[in-house]
Structure formats: C-alpha cells, structure tokens
Design a protein around this motif. Sequence first.
Motif, PDB file in Angstrom:
ATOM      1  N   SER A  93     -12.826 -17.367 -24.133  1.00 12.74           N
ATOM      2  CA  SER A  93     -13.697 -17.912 -24.820  1.00 12.74           C
ATOM      3  C   SER A  93     -15.125 -18.465 -24.247  1.00 12.74           C
ATOM      4  CB  SER A  93     -13.370 -19.218 -25.821  1.00 12.74           C
ATOM      5  OG  SER A  93     -12.235 -18.885 -26.626  1.00 12.74           O
ATOM      6  N   LEU A  94     -15.046 -19.206 -23.121  1.00 12.44           N
ATOM      7  CA  LEU A  94     -15.823 -19.775 -22.225  1.00 12.44           C
ATOM      8  C   LEU A  94     -16.940 -18.545 -21.652  1.00 12.44           C
ATOM      9  CD1 LEU A  94     -14.091 -22.484 -20.532  1.00 12.44           C
ATOM     10  CD2 LEU A  94     -15.851 -22.826 -22.407  1.00 12.44           C
ATOM     11  N   LEU A  95     -16.243 -17.490 -21.173  1.00 18.55           N
ATOM     12  CA  LEU A  95     -16.911 -16.362 -20.771  1.00 18.55           C
ATOM     13  C   LEU A  95     -17.931 -15.707 -21.951  1.00 18.55           C
ATOM     14  CD1 LEU A  95     -14.440 -14.631 -18.584  1.00 18.55           C
ATOM     15  CD2 LEU A  95     -16.785 -15.857 -17.841  1.00 18.55           C
ATOM     16  N   GLU A  96     -17.267 -15.813 -23.267  1.00 13.69           N
ATOM     17  CA  GLU A  96     -17.828 -15.211 -24.414  1.00 13.69           C
ATOM     18  C   GLU A  96     -19.257 -16.007 -24.651  1.00 13.69           C
ATOM     19  OE1 GLU A  96     -14.458 -13.029 -26.978  1.00 13.69           O
ATOM     20  OE2 GLU A  96     -15.189 -15.055 -27.438  1.00 13.69           O
ATOM     21  N   GLU A  97     -19.115 -17.519 -24.573  1.00 14.52           N
ATOM     22  CA  GLU A  97     -20.118 -18.316 -24.625  1.00 14.52           C
ATOM     23  C   GLU A  97     -21.439 -17.884 -23.757  1.00 14.52           C
ATOM     24  OE1 GLU A  97     -17.705 -22.416 -25.826  1.00 14.52           O
ATOM     25  OE2 GLU A  97     -19.014 -22.368 -24.026  1.00 14.52           O
ATOM     26  N   ILE A  98     -21.277 -17.538 -22.523  1.00 19.79           N
ATOM     27  CA  ILE A  98     -22.355 -17.074 -21.917  1.00 19.79           C
ATOM     28  C   ILE A  98     -22.840 -15.887 -21.726  1.00 19.79           C
ATOM     29  CG2 ILE A  98     -22.329 -19.284 -20.287  1.00 19.79           C
ATOM     30  CD1 ILE A  98     -20.768 -17.787 -18.327  1.00 19.79           C
ATOM     31  N   ASP A  99     -22.256 -14.872 -22.659  1.00 20.30           N
ATOM     32  CA  ASP A  99     -22.213 -13.482 -22.679  1.00 20.30           C
ATOM     33  C   ASP A  99     -22.027 -12.900 -21.509  1.00 20.30           C
ATOM     34  OD1 ASP A  99     -23.101 -13.380 -25.415  1.00 20.30           O
ATOM     35  OD2 ASP A  99     -25.114 -14.080 -24.904  1.00 20.30           O
ATOM     36  N   SER A 100     -20.842 -13.490 -20.815  1.00 19.68           N
ATOM     37  CA  SER A 100     -20.472 -12.729 -19.520  1.00 19.68           C
ATOM     38  C   SER A 100     -19.608 -11.611 -19.599  1.00 19.68           C
ATOM     39  CB  SER A 100     -19.662 -13.681 -18.688  1.00 19.68           C
ATOM     40  OG  SER A 100     -19.177 -13.211 -17.351  1.00 19.68           O
ATOM     41  N   PRO A 101     -19.978 -10.357 -18.846  1.00 17.75           N
ATOM     42  CA  PRO A 101     -18.824  -9.486 -19.096  1.00 17.75           C
ATOM     43  C   PRO A 101     -17.904  -9.336 -18.034  1.00 17.75           C
ATOM     44  CG  PRO A 101     -20.645  -8.847 -17.452  1.00 17.75           C
ATOM     45  CD  PRO A 101     -20.895 -10.423 -18.138  1.00 17.75           C
ATOM     46  N   ILE A 102     -17.657 -10.542 -17.345  1.00 18.71           N
ATOM     47  CA  ILE A 102     -16.473 -10.634 -16.232  1.00 18.71           C
ATOM     48  C   ILE A 102     -15.083 -10.258 -16.980  1.00 18.71           C
ATOM     49  CG2 ILE A 102     -15.534 -12.004 -14.606  1.00 18.71           C
ATOM     50  CD1 ILE A 102     -18.311 -13.529 -14.259  1.00 18.71           C
ATOM     51  N   PRO A 103     -14.393  -9.436 -16.489  1.00 19.72           N
ATOM     52  CA  PRO A 103     -13.042  -9.212 -17.317  1.00 19.72           C
ATOM     53  C   PRO A 103     -12.042 -10.301 -16.687  1.00 19.72           C
ATOM     54  CG  PRO A 103     -13.554  -7.459 -15.468  1.00 19.72           C
ATOM     55  CD  PRO A 103     -14.696  -8.599 -15.611  1.00 19.72           C
ATOM     56  N   LEU A 104     -11.058 -10.513 -17.634  1.00 21.78           N
ATOM     57  CA  LEU A 104      -9.821 -11.478 -17.505  1.00 21.78           C
ATOM     58  C   LEU A 104      -8.677 -10.614 -17.351  1.00 21.78           C
ATOM     59  CD1 LEU A 104      -8.833 -14.235 -17.537  1.00 21.78           C
ATOM     60  CD2 LEU A 104      -8.842 -14.209 -20.063  1.00 21.78           C
ATOM     61  N   LEU A 105      -7.997 -11.105 -15.888  1.00 22.24           N
ATOM     62  CA  LEU A 105      -6.608 -10.576 -15.765  1.00 22.24           C
ATOM     63  C   LEU A 105      -5.720 -11.739 -15.925  1.00 22.24           C
ATOM     64  CD1 LEU A 105      -7.768  -8.590 -12.353  1.00 22.24           C
ATOM     65  CD2 LEU A 105      -8.195  -7.882 -14.796  1.00 22.24           C
ATOM     66  N   ALA A 106      -4.481 -11.412 -16.007  1.00 20.77           N
ATOM     67  CA  ALA A 106      -3.356 -12.285 -16.119  1.00 20.77           C
ATOM     68  C   ALA A 106      -2.059 -11.658 -15.570  1.00 20.77           C
ATOM     69  CB  ALA A 106      -3.346 -12.814 -17.526  1.00 20.77           C
ATOM     70  N   HIS A 107      -1.423 -12.582 -14.787  1.00 17.70           N
ATOM     71  CA  HIS A 107      -0.219 -12.462 -14.277  1.00 17.70           C
ATOM     72  C   HIS A 107       0.848 -13.594 -15.053  1.00 17.70           C
ATOM     73  CE1 HIS A 107       3.327 -11.661 -11.781  1.00 17.70           C
ATOM     74  NE2 HIS A 107       2.587 -10.678 -10.791  1.00 17.70           N
ATOM     75  N   GLU A 108       1.859 -13.133 -15.646  1.00 10.34           N
ATOM     76  CA  GLU A 108       2.719 -13.787 -16.208  1.00 10.34           C
ATOM     77  C   GLU A 108       3.696 -14.535 -15.321  1.00 10.34           C
ATOM     78  OE1 GLU A 108       3.212 -11.382 -20.619  1.00 10.34           O
ATOM     79  OE2 GLU A 108       4.751 -11.213 -18.957  1.00 10.34           O
ATOM     80  N   ALA A 109       4.297 -15.738 -15.858  1.00 16.99           N
ATOM     81  CA  ALA A 109       4.946 -16.523 -14.682  1.00 16.99           C
ATOM     82  C   ALA A 109       6.365 -16.741 -15.198  1.00 16.99           C
ATOM     83  CB  ALA A 109       4.060 -17.983 -14.382  1.00 16.99           C
ATOM     84  N   ASP A 110       6.773 -16.034 -16.350  1.00 17.16           N
ATOM     85  CA  ASP A 110       8.030 -15.917 -16.696  1.00 17.16           C
ATOM     86  C   ASP A 110       8.560 -14.750 -16.682  1.00 17.16           C
ATOM     87  OD1 ASP A 110       8.414 -18.854 -17.272  1.00 17.16           O
ATOM     88  OD2 ASP A 110       6.722 -18.390 -18.435  1.00 17.16           O
TER      89      ASP A 110
END
Length: 371
Positions: A118-135
């Motif tokens: 959401s915070l990246l969207e607020e500034i119209d940032s194209p930076i992609p989000l990656l995630a690594h699950e911990a469970d």
Amino acid sequence: MYKLLIITALYTGHGHKSISDALEERFRAYPDVNILTIDGFDLMDKPLQIFAERTYGPITRMPAKTWQINYALGTRYGKSVQMMVAAAIRARFHALIRDFQPDAVLSVHPIFLASIASLLEEIDSPIPLLAHEADLIDIASFWFDSRIRLLMCPSEESLKSSLEGGVDPQRAVQVGFPVRERFMGYRDRDMSLKDPVTVTIMSGSEGSGEIAKVARELLKSTNAKINVICGRNKALRNKIKKALVSQYYGRVNVMGFVENIQEIMIASDVLVMRASPNSVMEAVALNIPVVVFGQLAGQELHNPDMMQRHGLIAYCPDPAQLARRVNELTANGGAAMEDMRRAQRAYMPGDAAKDTVALIYRELQKIRSTA
C-alpha cells in the motif's frame, strides 16, 4: 548494481532473522547485488516498536490458549492490523525507498507485506514486492496479498496452503527452507553415540516453561547429560538452575540465549524441541535426530504431523513419555536414529538458501530488464 531491500524482524522470535541471514549470506556470492536488511519494527516510532517487540515473548510464553487467541485475532482483523502497521512505518519507509531506491523489496515477515504494498502504491512506485514465507504448512492469510510479484513457499505443504488461500499459481513457487551457513557442511562428521548420551532441550529464542518439565523428566528417567537452552527467558533460566543444577550436578547445563547454538547442537546426540520450523530445519541440516514435544498454536499447529510424515522427527507431546522416546531412539546403537538421519538427508539434500538466492537474482534481472 542491483539493489535489494530485505524486511525482517529481530525480536518477534528469531526465525525471521534466521531466514534473512541465510539469504543475505548466500548473496555474498553476487558482488553486483547491494543488500540492505532492515528490521521492519525499526521503521516505527520507538514506543510502538518497543511495545511490539517486547510483548511477543511474554505472549508466546503464556498458556497455549493465549497465543492461539492472539493469532486468531490478528488474522481476523488483518486489514485493520495492516492499516495500523502502514501508518506506523509510513514516514520512515518512504524515506528509505527514496534514499536506497531498491530494484525490489523482499519481506520475510507477513505483518509488513500489505502495508508495504500500500505504501508503494501511495507514491506510485513500480518497485515490486517479493515475499518468502516463514512457516511450513499453516500459512497465515497475510502472505496471500495479490500485489506480491513472487511468493516463495518453503515446502510443498506451504505452497499448497498458499494456492488454496487464493495465491495466483503464476506468482508462487516452491523452494526449500533456507538455513544459515553455520549449520551447513557437517553431515560427514562422526555421529557415533556418546556415553552417556547428550540431549539438548530447546524451545525457541523466547523460551518456554514447558522445558522445565521436559528437563526434569529426562534427568529423572534417563542417564543422559542434558543441555537446557532457555533463550531470552531469564526468569526461566534462573528457575531451572535453582531447581535442577544442585540435584543433578554434573548432568545438566542451563543456558540462556546462545550465539554458538550450532556447536551445542553438533555436540548432541538428540535434540528435544518445540516444532519451530527454523530450529527443526537447522537440526535437519546438521542431520541430528529430533524429538518434538509441542508447538505454538496457529502457525505451528500442524508442524509436528508434517515433520513426522516426512520422517524428520519423533513426536511426543506428553512430557512423561519423553524419556521412553529418547531411549527408543538411542537403543541398539541408535538404529532408529539412523533411519531418521536418512529421512532428513532425503528431505534436505542440498543448500536451499543458495538455490533461493539464485532464484531471487534471476528475478532481479527480469525486473531490471523490464524497467
């Protein structure tokens, strides 16, 4: 030079940091990648950060029902939690993005995912989000945000759970569970049983009152030498030392949070622990037999069944039966231990962290090529 921002957490358990450490270590083989790792809670104002970090340990050490309720409430009111987190980290996160200008953001903690998106969207940032699950199997819905470009799932069960949770199959991939370098490369050592047998009892970085019962039972009903690791729970450490050291002098060693945990584990014949995915997978990497005595309600609920199904552990939720289970494992020269070791080697044949970092590097190349 590629830039990767990793969001982790140092004090809400040690598992998230273990994962980020494992990945950051393997990234040393990529000199063209600049890694910046941040504790997500450090992006909050100090009072809120201290509250978030210091309440985790006491809650996890309360009766199981307490943590189960806390986990359920967090899941039920997930959107509200995410909005509060976004508000708490907004200013510092935006400044961080502006100053570091990463090619991608990788989070290994679910609480920050939707907030960051959401915070990246607020500034119209194209930076992609990656995630690594911990469970490993019980995956919280926080991980299922559709704005995540790539979700890395550390087991076949976690991938299945994520897909059932609505994650786009094109955005999810199964990887192995990343383990820090200090736990790798020891499988060729001499694993002969010690005389007497050495057992190490662990219960995560925060410690648990249950390990006092476990230690007493093993000291009473076996001839083993016992290490008891209490993590950051100083009160528990003092309690166990007072109750057991004088009675079982020379057979019990009570410790707090230790940095050289791998050395203590390697010197052990059997590990007795909670079904923490990081601790168990570190034991698997070291090829040490494990007896699991319990788990956190919520994210660890089905870990013992899953781990037992793969032959990685023996499960014994009744402390009164632990001595019997340890004696069964170590009987006949440790024949049952060797069966477990074979299953562990089959489950974790290589270096999952190295393979995962190679995957992330390829993703960074794709991101840069389409920017």
